[in-house]
Design a protein around this motif. Sequence first.
Motif, PDB file in Angstrom:
ATOM      1  N   LYS A  84      59.964  25.340 -13.929  1.00 55.96           N
ATOM      2  CA  LYS A  84      59.526  26.509 -13.164  1.00 55.96           C
ATOM      3  C   LYS A  84      60.218  27.780 -13.678  1.00 55.96           C
ATOM      4  N   VAL A 132      53.480  26.671 -11.337  1.00 55.83           N
ATOM      5  CA  VAL A 132      54.032  25.321 -11.293  1.00 55.83           C
ATOM      6  C   VAL A 132      53.888  24.825  -9.863  1.00 55.83           C
ATOM      7  N   VAL A 167      51.859  22.135 -14.372  1.00 57.32           N
ATOM      8  CA  VAL A 167      51.983  23.506 -14.897  1.00 57.32           C
ATOM      9  C   VAL A 167      50.615  23.938 -15.412  1.00 57.32           C
TER      10      VAL A 167
END
Length: 75
Positions: free
Chosen positions: A42, A58, A71
């Motif tokens: 992230k 994310v 993602v």
Amino acid sequence: MKPIEQDVPVLPRSATLRAYPFEEMELGQHFSVPMDKYNSVKVLASRLGRRLGRVFVVRKMEKDGREVAGVWRVE
């Protein structure tokens, strides 16, 4: 106290970045990583998004009966 070592080469930054395909992603594409990598991916998605002029999101998701971090490239 930790021992101090000498003559250990510094790993290139790109070695870490190549672990994930952020730079190769097209709009709408997705990849997933194990949940234990959620926080690091992230942070990396945010930093690389700014550097590359792209937007990544994310999200926690379920895949094949286990929780993973997904993602996506959205812009």
